[in-house]
Design a protein around this motif. Structure first.
Motif, PDB file in Angstrom:
ATOM      1  N   TRP A  22      36.781  52.492  32.049  1.00 29.44           N
ATOM      2  CA  TRP A  22      37.610  51.652  31.195  1.00 29.44           C
ATOM      3  C   TRP A  22      38.069  52.364  29.934  1.00 29.44           C
ATOM      4  O   TRP A  22      39.049  51.984  29.320  1.00 29.44           O
ATOM      5  CB  TRP A  22      36.845  50.385  30.799  1.00 29.44           C
ATOM      6  CG  TRP A  22      35.662  50.684  29.940  1.00 29.44           C
ATOM      7  CD1 TRP A  22      34.391  50.943  30.359  1.00 29.44           C
ATOM      8  CD2 TRP A  22      35.652  50.811  28.527  1.00 29.44           C
ATOM      9  NE1 TRP A  22      33.579  51.208  29.291  1.00 29.44           N
ATOM     10  CE2 TRP A  22      34.328  51.136  28.144  1.00 29.44           C
ATOM     11  CE3 TRP A  22      36.621  50.679  27.542  1.00 29.44           C
ATOM     12  CZ2 TRP A  22      33.957  51.333  26.824  1.00 29.44           C
ATOM     13  CZ3 TRP A  22      36.252  50.883  26.224  1.00 29.44           C
ATOM     14  CH2 TRP A  22      34.929  51.198  25.877  1.00 29.44           C
ATOM     15  N   ARG A 116      48.559  49.833  35.274  1.00 30.50           N
ATOM     16  CA  ARG A 116      48.784  49.953  33.835  1.00 30.50           C
ATOM     17  C   ARG A 116      47.511  49.629  33.062  1.00 30.50           C
ATOM     18  O   ARG A 116      46.749  48.741  33.440  1.00 30.50           O
ATOM     19  CB  ARG A 116      49.907  49.013  33.401  1.00 30.50           C
ATOM     20  CG  ARG A 116      51.267  49.491  33.836  1.00 30.50           C
ATOM     21  CD  ARG A 116      52.398  48.702  33.203  1.00 30.50           C
ATOM     22  NE  ARG A 116      52.205  47.282  33.108  1.00 30.50           N
ATOM     23  CZ  ARG A 116      52.518  46.396  34.054  1.00 30.50           C
ATOM     24  NH1 ARG A 116      53.032  46.802  35.189  1.00 30.50           N
ATOM     25  NH2 ARG A 116      52.326  45.111  33.866  1.00 30.50           N
ATOM     26  N   SER A 117      47.325  50.340  31.954  1.00 28.06           N
ATOM     27  CA  SER A 117      46.203  50.096  31.056  1.00 28.06           C
ATOM     28  C   SER A 117      46.702  50.204  29.622  1.00 28.06           C
ATOM     29  O   SER A 117      47.645  50.947  29.342  1.00 28.06           O
ATOM     30  CB  SER A 117      45.090  51.125  31.282  1.00 28.06           C
ATOM     31  OG  SER A 117      44.597  51.052  32.598  1.00 28.06           O
ATOM     32  N   ARG A 118      46.057  49.455  28.722  1.00 24.99           N
ATOM     33  CA  ARG A 118      46.406  49.468  27.300  1.00 24.99           C
ATOM     34  C   ARG A 118      45.122  49.526  26.477  1.00 24.99           C
ATOM     35  O   ARG A 118      44.131  48.868  26.810  1.00 24.99           O
ATOM     36  CB  ARG A 118      47.168  48.201  26.893  1.00 24.99           C
ATOM     37  CG  ARG A 118      48.473  47.978  27.629  1.00 24.99           C
ATOM     38  CD  ARG A 118      49.531  48.948  27.161  1.00 24.99           C
ATOM     39  NE  ARG A 118      50.817  48.693  27.777  1.00 24.99           N
ATOM     40  CZ  ARG A 118      51.251  49.277  28.884  1.00 24.99           C
ATOM     41  NH1 ARG A 118      50.501  50.139  29.508  1.00 24.99           N
ATOM     42  NH2 ARG A 118      52.439  49.006  29.375  1.00 24.99           N
ATOM     43  N   TRP A 119      45.183  50.298  25.383  1.00 23.67           N
ATOM     44  CA  TRP A 119      44.064  50.404  24.457  1.00 23.67           C
ATOM     45  C   TRP A 119      44.563  50.306  23.030  1.00 23.67           C
ATOM     46  O   TRP A 119      45.552  50.937  22.664  1.00 23.67           O
ATOM     47  CB  TRP A 119      43.332  51.733  24.612  1.00 23.67           C
ATOM     48  CG  TRP A 119      42.711  51.948  25.944  1.00 23.67           C
ATOM     49  CD1 TRP A 119      41.446  51.587  26.333  1.00 23.67           C
ATOM     50  CD2 TRP A 119      43.308  52.577  27.070  1.00 23.67           C
ATOM     51  NE1 TRP A 119      41.236  51.968  27.644  1.00 23.67           N
ATOM     52  CE2 TRP A 119      42.368  52.580  28.118  1.00 23.67           C
ATOM     53  CE3 TRP A 119      44.565  53.151  27.308  1.00 23.67           C
ATOM     54  CZ2 TRP A 119      42.626  53.120  29.364  1.00 23.67           C
ATOM     55  CZ3 TRP A 119      44.834  53.683  28.553  1.00 23.67           C
ATOM     56  CH2 TRP A 119      43.869  53.663  29.559  1.00 23.67           C
ATOM     57  N   ALA A 132      39.816  48.032  24.956  1.00 24.82           N
ATOM     58  CA  ALA A 132      40.576  47.958  26.203  1.00 24.82           C
ATOM     59  C   ALA A 132      41.168  46.554  26.280  1.00 24.82           C
ATOM     60  O   ALA A 132      40.443  45.556  26.225  1.00 24.82           O
ATOM     61  CB  ALA A 132      39.666  48.226  27.393  1.00 24.82           C
ATOM     62  N   ASP A 134      44.504  43.781  27.803  1.00 27.66           N
ATOM     63  CA  ASP A 134      45.259  43.419  28.992  1.00 27.66           C
ATOM     64  C   ASP A 134      46.338  44.460  29.264  1.00 27.66           C
ATOM     65  O   ASP A 134      46.930  45.004  28.335  1.00 27.66           O
ATOM     66  CB  ASP A 134      45.902  42.048  28.782  1.00 27.66           C
ATOM     67  CG  ASP A 134      46.698  41.583  29.973  1.00 27.66           C
ATOM     68  OD1 ASP A 134      46.072  41.170  30.966  1.00 27.66           O
ATOM     69  OD2 ASP A 134      47.949  41.654  29.923  1.00 27.66           O
ATOM     70  N   MET A 135      46.620  44.700  30.530  1.00 30.67           N
ATOM     71  CA  MET A 135      47.557  45.763  30.920  1.00 30.67           C
ATOM     72  C   MET A 135      48.984  45.538  30.437  1.00 30.67           C
ATOM     73  O   MET A 135      49.782  46.468  30.418  1.00 30.67           O
ATOM     74  CB  MET A 135      47.552  45.936  32.425  1.00 30.67           C
ATOM     75  CG  MET A 135      48.059  44.747  33.193  1.00 30.67           C
ATOM     76  SD  MET A 135      47.918  45.054  34.942  1.00 30.67           S
ATOM     77  CE  MET A 135      48.429  43.488  35.588  1.00 30.67           C
TER      78      MET A 135
END
Length: 160
Positions: A22, A116-119, A132, A134-135
């Motif tokens: 993650w 897709r990933s978002r940080w 971490a 939601d995408m």
């Protein structure tokens, strides 16, 4: 660390070990050319996870030795702007820089083979929080979380 009161209704705190890929550092394995980046100077870290029926969030806070927190943020920027992914269907990017919270705040993202990933990454003094999200998180939505993250970090450092 974020608290349930910082999150929308419906989230609960998840207890237990947090494992898996993650963290934003996991993106580097998809880079055929990744900028060299090591998080030197880590003194301590803590991780917490929150879940809702439709979403989850994981937060890690790291305390760094003098000056290394700012260097870590530079490393995050370099990774997400300098990663040359292994496939044409993959990419990484800095989606927003300067979210109006902490000493520095970024929203970074990846699209690795359609996933897709978002940080959200926030620095306050010698502390760096990585969340971490939601995408599909937008910069506007990330800003909503950046402020409480920075405020919580202020409780752990004397830079505020």
């Amino acid at each position: 660390m974020l608290q349930l009161s910082d999150l929308p209704a419906g989230f609960t705190r998840t207890e237990g070990d947090i494992d898996g890929d993650w963290s934003l550092e996991s993106v580097s394995i998809y880079c055929r050319e990744a900028p060299s980046w090591t998080s030197n100077g880590r003194l301590a870290q803590r991780t917490v996870s929150f879940d809702s029926p439709t979403d989850s969030m994981i937060q890690r806070v790291v305390r760094y030795s003098a000056g290394n927190a700012a260097l870590d943020m530079d490393g995050v920027r370099a990774l997400f702007t300098g990663c040359k992914t292994n496939g044409a269907a993959s990419s990484t990017s800095v989606l927003a820089d300067g979210l109006g919270a902490g000493d520095e705040a970024l929203l970074v993202g990846s699209d690795i083979e359609g996933v897709r990933s978002r940080w959200l990454v926030v620095r306050q003094g010698d502390l760096v929080a990585q969340v971490a999200l939601d995408m599909d998180t937008t910069p506007k939505e990330a800003r909503r979380y950046a402020r409480p993250v920075a405020q919580r970090l202020c409780a752990g450092t004397d830079t505020c």
